[in-house]
Design a protein around this motif. Structure first.
Motif, PDB file in Angstrom:
ATOM      1  N   GLU A   1       0.843  -1.191   0.000  1.00 44.43           N
ATOM      2  CA  GLU A   1       0.000   0.000   0.000  1.00 44.43           C
ATOM      3  C   GLU A   1       0.878   1.240   0.000  1.00 44.43           C
ATOM      4  N   VAL A   2       0.508   2.221  -0.801  1.00 39.88           N
ATOM      5  CA  VAL A   2       1.178   3.524  -0.808  1.00 39.88           C
ATOM      6  C   VAL A   2       0.111   4.607  -0.713  1.00 39.88           C
ATOM      7  N   ASN A   3       0.199   5.417   0.322  1.00 39.05           N
ATOM      8  CA  ASN A   3      -0.754   6.512   0.535  1.00 39.05           C
ATOM      9  C   ASN A   3      -2.200   6.030   0.466  1.00 39.05           C
ATOM     10  N   GLY A   4      -2.469   4.888   1.080  1.00 40.02           N
ATOM     11  CA  GLY A   4      -3.826   4.369   1.148  1.00 40.02           C
ATOM     12  C   GLY A   4      -4.290   3.616  -0.080  1.00 40.02           C
ATOM     13  N   LYS A   5      -3.445   3.487  -1.098  1.00 43.44           N
ATOM     14  CA  LYS A   5      -3.813   2.794  -2.332  1.00 43.44           C
ATOM     15  C   LYS A   5      -3.109   1.439  -2.386  1.00 43.44           C
ATOM     16  N   GLN A   6      -3.864   0.385  -2.706  1.00 42.92           N
ATOM     17  CA  GLN A   6      -3.330  -0.971  -2.732  1.00 42.92           C
ATOM     18  C   GLN A   6      -2.773  -1.308  -4.114  1.00 42.92           C
ATOM     19  N   PHE A   7      -1.569  -1.897  -4.128  1.00 44.19           N
ATOM     20  CA  PHE A   7      -0.909  -2.307  -5.367  1.00 44.19           C
ATOM     21  C   PHE A   7      -0.518  -3.785  -5.266  1.00 44.19           C
ATOM     22  N   ILE A   8      -0.351  -4.400  -6.417  1.00 47.17           N
ATOM     23  CA  ILE A   8       0.306  -5.703  -6.498  1.00 47.17           C
ATOM     24  C   ILE A   8       1.244  -5.660  -7.692  1.00 47.17           C
ATOM     25  N   ALA A   9       2.518  -5.983  -7.455  1.00 47.80           N
ATOM     26  CA  ALA A   9       3.556  -5.845  -8.479  1.00 47.80           C
ATOM     27  C   ALA A   9       4.202  -7.194  -8.742  1.00 47.80           C
ATOM     28  N   ILE A  10       4.626  -7.389  -9.998  1.00 46.94           N
ATOM     29  CA  ILE A  10       5.245  -8.663 -10.378  1.00 46.94           C
ATOM     30  C   ILE A  10       6.299  -8.420 -11.451  1.00 46.94           C
ATOM     31  N   ALA A  11       7.394  -9.186 -11.387  1.00 48.06           N
ATOM     32  CA  ALA A  11       8.499  -9.072 -12.343  1.00 48.06           C
ATOM     33  C   ALA A  11       8.236  -9.968 -13.539  1.00 48.06           C
ATOM     34  N   CYS A  12       8.435  -9.427 -14.736  1.00 51.74           N
ATOM     35  CA  CYS A  12       8.123 -10.134 -15.986  1.00 51.74           C
ATOM     36  C   CYS A  12       9.368 -10.173 -16.866  1.00 51.74           C
TER      37      CYS A  12
END
Length: 702
Positions: A672-683
């Motif tokens: 989460e950054v500044n209340g926003k949820q993320f999901i990240a993945i390496a491709c």
């Protein structure tokens, strides 16, 4: 097999356990992703809840980072405050703004680094001192987490050599670390990767001081004569035998931070496939070790494979979870394996929570080999992958063009459980890469449920008699026969379907400088060979580049040290590189470890060319693990087909999928950054012959 534990240590941990109630414990913060696989318990689990079962279909690409380095990225990023830390395919450490993907700093020269893959970095802080610890080659580096500058007070001008805790005979041997170290207070315990054939060294577990770089403690995975476990080696000086080594942890570790116990799965002894030089059960190889994280002292252990002849090392860190039995909460540790088994223990005492039976297995027919008479098989849960003993003619793939060839090979091959390698072919299923893989198993830590993806791809295992000498061969060819022939074959044609390229035309594809660097550092599945003497390396270069070999061997009658050698890494695949057994070729499972029962199992992935022809879903090979959320989602990339998917974790229903710019052979990170949820993945693609890529992609709701 398990030896008795140190009673004093055990009682001390039992005292802590009995005195501290679960409800009073400091709970893990599952809203962050501050270490590898999400936390020290390696559960790949998040309590963030902005993304839900109802709105997951609205996920969009929030940002994309283009690395200057192309190729396979296996890394699972970590996120500290608003900074995402990771490693490129050329082993350069990077820091990005986690909300935008903007690069903040980069460390490492891609022309000098590389040679393997990295699964990420570790983080440590005390006051204003914030450090990133990561490896490239044989070195562990300490970097300033804010600036990316090397911390020169750490070790030797900012780095320590991973050979330093392996003994004098290891100083010039190949050693790397693919997986981030585990940080406990002011120490970091390091996984290491070693060669798997003759010439490896004992894979000791090593802890370094995070501040100074000094070696803090070493646990010998091949015991010394005065240590417990030595009775399981016929040669009690095996730790000094130049033919014997490994037992290393390469896949990472889990940490019970409150109890100060680190759980370490170890690998097989080397040489692989033939153990006539290392008779006995071979503790502490193929074990789950519970050590005192501060001192390295053993608390308990359990050996999951005796006298390993199948490269059945533990592929990922175990999960630290809580299970319920008879209304009581039990702290547990579960280990998923390449065999498709799940072993579950009380993490304090080491007692199995499901019965484990010592099952009789076949004897070896190779001269000098003494296979174990039994192997430990858990009664529950049932295997999450098909087993070789189940294969029949009906299991040969209906899509294989050369189906008759595989039917014949299947009839000729040994399919018995734990059948020792021999001069005849044997089907190893699940294959050398598993069932479970290094991407890790996700878990609901308080519910006692694990989520594991599996690939169903057999391998063919076969030995051949070693030539007694390589007399009358030029030195370059001798060197090739010693170090390269198993993977690239005698005719240099390689085994392309198994990932080992032909070397016949290497001079048209790579420069001498590139090949020389690869020989030294390795790349991907290939280990490096820094120990090759310069004259032999020069002669090998002449041989590979089809140049006259003018170097005269000093030992013209070099003798092979073992009576048998592995015939080569051969996947059981058809002419198109697909598994030669019937689908599914990839699956996903939810297993309740309170009861040992499966909640659901689904097919994972597709074979696009078969899908467009209207065939049923096949699943596909997969490398990388899932992430689960408390509110019901399971995310996973991993698949050869290059998709990122979200499932309902309660039912296994597919909810959403997105075609990535390249296949993601990696585990995602949720934050989460500044209340926003993320999901990240390496491709990064590249593995399994997929298109090459260079991106990290983050998703969020608009």
């Amino acid at each position: 097999m398990r030896n008795s534990w140190h009673l004093v240590l055990l009682f001390s941990y039992l005292f802590v356990f009995n005195c501290q109630q679960d409800q009073n414990r400091k709970s893990q913060d599952y809203s962050t992703w501050r270490s590898y696989q999400g936390g020290a318990d390696r559960n790949q689990y998040s309590t963030l809840s902005e993304i839900t079962l109802d709105n997951v279909t609205q996920l969009k690409v929030a940002w994309t980072y283009d690395s200057s380095d192309y190729g396979q990225m296996q890394m699972n990023p970590i996120i500290i405050d608003t900074i995402l830390y990771g490693v490129t395919s050329r082993l350069r450490a990077i820091a990005l703004h986690a909300g935008t993907g903007k690069e903040l700093w980069r460390f490492g020269d891609s022309l000098k680094l590389g040679g393997s893959t990295s699964r990420g970095v570790s983080y440590w802080e005390k006051g204003d001192d914030k450090r990133i610890l990561y490896t490239a080659g044989a070195h562990l580096f300490a970097l300033n987490a804010i600036t990316g500058q090397i911390i020169e007070s750490f070790g030797d001008n900012g780095r320590v050599n991973l050979n330093s805790g392996l003994g004098e005979n290891a100083k010039d041997k190949f050693v790397i670390s693919n997986t981030p170290g585990t940080v406990y207070k002011d120490i970091i315990v390091m996984p290491i990767r070693l060669p798997e054939d003759v010439g490896a060294v004992p894979g000791n577990i090593m802890a370094f001081n995070v501040v100074t770089g000094n070696l803090e403690w070493v646990f010998n995975t091949i015991p010394h004569p005065d240590e417990e476990g030595i009775e399981t080696w016929e040669d009690q000086n095996s730790y000094t035998n130049p033919l014997i080594g490994a037992g290393n942890n390469w896949s990472g570790m889990s940490l019970d931070e409150e109890r100060g116990i680190i759980y370490i799965p170890t690998g097989s002894a080397s040489p692989d496939f033939y153990g006539g030089v290392r008779k006995g059960d071979n503790l502490y190889t193929d074990c789950l070790l519970a050590l005192d994280a501060k001192t390295g002292k053993r608390i308990w252990h359990f050996q999951l494979v005796h006298h390993d002849l199948w490269d059945r090392d533990m592929p990922a860190p175990p999960n630290l979870i809580t299970v319920t039995r008879d209304g009581k909460k039990i702290p547990a540790v579960s280990q998923s394996t390449k065999q498709g088994y799940v072993y579950v223990f009380n993490r304090v005492t080491g007692d199995p929570l499901f019965d484990i039976e010592e099952m009789p297995v076949p004897a070896s027919i190779l001269y000098g080999e003494e296979a174990s008479k039994t192997q430990p098989i858990p009664v529950k849960p049932k295997p999450f992958a098909r087993q070789s003993t189940e294969l029949t003619d009906d299991d040969i793939s209906p899509y294989a063009e050369n189906r008759e060839e595989f039917l014949k090979l299947l009839k000729q091959s040994d399919k018995r459980l734990y059948a020792p390698p021999s001069l005849n072919p044997m089907i190893l299923f699940p294959g050398l890469d598993g069932a479970a893989e290094w991407g890790g198993t996700a878990a609901d830590p308080e519910e006692g449920i694990i989520y594991v993806n599996s690939q169903e791809a057999p391998w063919v295992i076969q030995m051949k008699e070693n030539e007694t000498t390589v007399s009358n061969l030029p030195l370059g060819q001798q060197t090739y026969m010693q170090y390269c022939v198993t993977c690239h074959q005698k005719d240099r044609k390689g085994m392309v379907q198994s990932g080992f390229p032909s070397l016949i035309d290497v001079k048209s594809r790579k420069s001498k400088a590139e090949v020389s660097q690869l020989i030294k550092t390795g790349k991907g599945m290939m280990t490096g060979f820094p120990q090759i003497p310069e004259d032999e390396k020069a002669a090998l270069m002449h041989f590979l580049f089809d140049e006259p070999d003018t170097i005269i061997p000093q030992s013209p009658n070099k003798i092979y040290p073992l009576p048998y050698k592995y015939a080569g890494y051969k996947r059981f695949v058809d002419s198109k590189g697909r598994p030669a057994i019937s689908p599914p070729w990839g699956t996903m499972h939810a297993i309740d470890l309170n009861s040992g029962d499966f909640i659901w199992s689904v097919v994972l992935g597709e074979t696009p060319e078969l899908k467009v022809q209207g065939y049923p879903q096949t699943g596909c090979e997969n490398y990388g693990g899932p992430v689960v959320t408390k509110n019901g989602l399971l995310f996973i990339g991993a698949t050869k087909d290059g998709y990122f998917r979200a499932f309902n974790k309660f039912t296994g229903k597919l909810l959403w999928e997105y075609k990535l710019p390249a296949a993601a052979f990696a585990t995602p990170a949720m934050y989460e950054v500044n209340g926003k949820q993320f999901i990240a993945i390496a491709c990064g693609g590249e593995k399994l012959g997929t298109p090459i890529g260079n991106k990290i992609v983050a998703f969020a709701l608009e």
